[in-house]
Design an enzyme around this catalytic site. Structure first.
Site, PDB file in Angstrom:
ATOM      1  N   ILE A  32       0.829  -1.205   0.000  1.00 36.06           N
ATOM      2  CA  ILE A  32       0.000   0.000   0.000  1.00 36.06           C
ATOM      3  C   ILE A  32       0.863   1.255   0.000  1.00 36.06           C
ATOM      4  O   ILE A  32       0.578   2.216  -0.720  1.00 36.06           O
ATOM      5  CB  ILE A  32      -0.995  -0.004   1.178  1.00 36.06           C
ATOM      6  N   ARG A  83      12.392   2.584  13.477  1.00 38.15           N
ATOM      7  CA  ARG A  83      11.430   1.568  13.917  1.00 38.15           C
ATOM      8  C   ARG A  83      10.285   2.183  14.725  1.00 38.15           C
ATOM      9  O   ARG A  83       9.147   1.732  14.643  1.00 38.15           O
ATOM     10  CB  ARG A  83      12.129   0.500  14.765  1.00 38.15           C
ATOM     11  N   CYS A 100      -9.997  -1.866   2.006  1.00 37.31           N
ATOM     12  CA  CYS A 100     -10.279  -1.865   0.566  1.00 37.31           C
ATOM     13  C   CYS A 100     -11.664  -2.435   0.290  1.00 37.31           C
ATOM     14  O   CYS A 100     -12.398  -1.932  -0.571  1.00 37.31           O
ATOM     15  CB  CYS A 100      -9.208  -2.656  -0.188  1.00 37.31           C
ATOM     16  N   THR A 101     -12.047  -3.467   1.035  1.00 35.72           N
ATOM     17  CA  THR A 101     -13.350  -4.101   0.817  1.00 35.72           C
ATOM     18  C   THR A 101     -14.490  -3.197   1.265  1.00 35.72           C
ATOM     19  O   THR A 101     -15.525  -3.096   0.592  1.00 35.72           O
ATOM     20  CB  THR A 101     -13.408  -5.463   1.539  1.00 35.72           C
ATOM     21  N   THR A 134      -2.906 -11.870  -0.173  1.00 37.44           N
ATOM     22  CA  THR A 134      -2.118 -10.699   0.217  1.00 37.44           C
ATOM     23  C   THR A 134      -0.822 -11.139   0.897  1.00 37.44           C
ATOM     24  O   THR A 134      -0.592 -12.324   1.129  1.00 37.44           O
ATOM     25  CB  THR A 134      -2.906  -9.791   1.185  1.00 37.44           C
ATOM     26  N   THR A 183     -13.793 -11.378   7.799  1.00 38.11           N
ATOM     27  CA  THR A 183     -13.518  -9.983   7.446  1.00 38.11           C
ATOM     28  C   THR A 183     -14.463  -9.085   8.228  1.00 38.11           C
ATOM     29  O   THR A 183     -15.636  -9.433   8.418  1.00 38.11           O
ATOM     30  CB  THR A 183     -13.670  -9.712   5.940  1.00 38.11           C
ATOM     31  N   GLY A 184     -13.957  -7.972   8.667  1.00 38.22           N
ATOM     32  CA  GLY A 184     -14.807  -6.998   9.346  1.00 38.22           C
ATOM     33  C   GLY A 184     -15.343  -5.948   8.402  1.00 38.22           C
ATOM     34  O   GLY A 184     -16.015  -4.999   8.818  1.00 38.22           O
ATOM     35  N   ARG A 194     -10.298 -16.120   0.313  1.00 38.21           N
ATOM     36  CA  ARG A 194      -9.047 -15.763  -0.352  1.00 38.21           C
ATOM     37  C   ARG A 194      -8.840 -16.720  -1.528  1.00 38.21           C
ATOM     38  O   ARG A 194      -8.964 -17.938  -1.376  1.00 38.21           O
ATOM     39  CB  ARG A 194      -7.879 -15.846   0.634  1.00 38.21           C
TER      40      ARG A 194
END
EC number: 1.2.1.12
Length: 336
Positions: free
Chosen positions: A13, A79, A150-151, A180, A209-210, A232
């Protein structure tokens, strides 16, 4: 004035957000941070992309920085987000794309280095979530915000259009999702998700998926009415939302198509697209829309029960919305 942007996390991304920023010119990326990549490797990873193709511009390393099309981009390798000197580069809007710092508290570490606003490129448990074309007008100035997933960006514009027109009683979504980076190339350990540890390119893998429930956060009237899961699949990019919905009003499938087409040419232009072509997933590769409704792929059982399907480039379309959200909030922050 074009917003000055920093990107933390130069993964899929992060790199695709940079491509979108350069393509649109809507924001200026002035700094990157990734503790696991040194500048020459960052140059290579950005220049060559197995999914979206070779970068067509000019990129080189100068000292510790990247120079892309003649513009210098500071490159840091910290980091701890609190140690990234965003102020030195002038970066005010930070894209948090590591997938690690997804809460308001964790993302707020960026402010120590001079950040003005943090946009999390993932769902967040507590930061306000915005989906362009759906609820960005509710933005109230929070310093840490989320661009959702994205969904959710694919489903929400579709759900909003259908709910506004026909009133959704309930809906179930299946995201047929490309694999992914979090998945495995061969079977490997995945203690929290046993199926998720199986070889990505060999299997269809049911997953949670949420994204559908998150639609209830960005469209409050759909809270508790929509849920879903994902599968997936063995493709590297481009996914498909399968949304089965029951309406309060009688409706034909032609009326559903007409409503979505109208939205795609009006208030959701550039976000929601409409096609009657016989497309397949690779036809959506590098498409900047959040959601491309496939008119021929849907079906109605009766006047209240309909299945609609919509494509999305889960990398490129989503990353374009990250850029759009930055532009939107920067204008709001400036009182425009």
């Amino acid at each position: 004035m074009v917003p000055k942007v920093g990107i933390n996390g130069f993964g899929r991304i992060g790199r695709v957000v940079l491509r979108n920023a350069l393509e649109t010119g809507a924001v200026e990326v002035v700094a990157l941070n990734d503790p696991f990549i040194e500048p020459h490797y960052a140059e290579y990873m950005f220049k060559y992309d197995s999914t979206h193709g070779r970068f067509k511009g000019d990129i080189k390393v100068d000292g510790k920085d990247l120079v892309i099309d003649g513009k210098r981009i500071k490159f840091y390798q910290e980091r701890d987000p609190a140690n990234i000197p965003w102020k030195d580069s002038g970066a005010e809007y930070i894209v948090e794309s590591t997938g690690v710092f997804t809460t308001t508290e964790k993302a707020s570490a960026h402010f120590k280095g001079g950040a003005k606003k943090v946009i999390i490129s993932a769902p967040s448990a507590d930061a306000p979530m915005y989906v362009m074309g759906v609820n960005e007008d509710t933005y109230a100035g929070a310093n840490v915000i989320s661009n959702a997933s994205c969904t959710t960006n694919c489903l929400a514009p579709l759900a909003k259009t259908l709910n506004d027109k026909f009133t959704i009683v309930e809906g179930l979504m299946t995201a047929i999702h490309a694999y992914t980076a979090s998945q495995k190339t061969v079977d490997g350990p995945s203690s929290k998700d046993w199926r998720g540890g199986r070889a990505a390119a060999q299997n269809l893998i049911p997953s949670s998926t949420g994204a559908a429930k998150a639609v209830g956060k960005v469209i409050p009237e759909l809270a508790g009415k929509v849920t879903g899961m994902s599968v997936r699949v063995p493709t590297v990019n481009v996914s498909l939302v399968d949304f089965t919905v029951r309406f309060a009003k009688d409706v034909t499938y032609d009326e559903v198509k007409a409503a979505i087409k109208e939205a795609s040419e009006g208030p959701l232009k550039g976000i929601l697209a409409y096609t009657e072509d016989d497309i397949v997933s690779t036809d959506i590769l590098t498409d900047p829309h959040s959601s491309t409704f496939d008119a021929k792929a849907g079906i109605a059982l009766n006047k209240n029960f309909v299945k609609v399907m919509s494509w999305y480039d889960n990398e490129y379309g989503y990353s374009r919305r990250v850029v759009d959200l930055i532009v939107y909030v920067s204008k709001k922050d400036a009182g425009q």
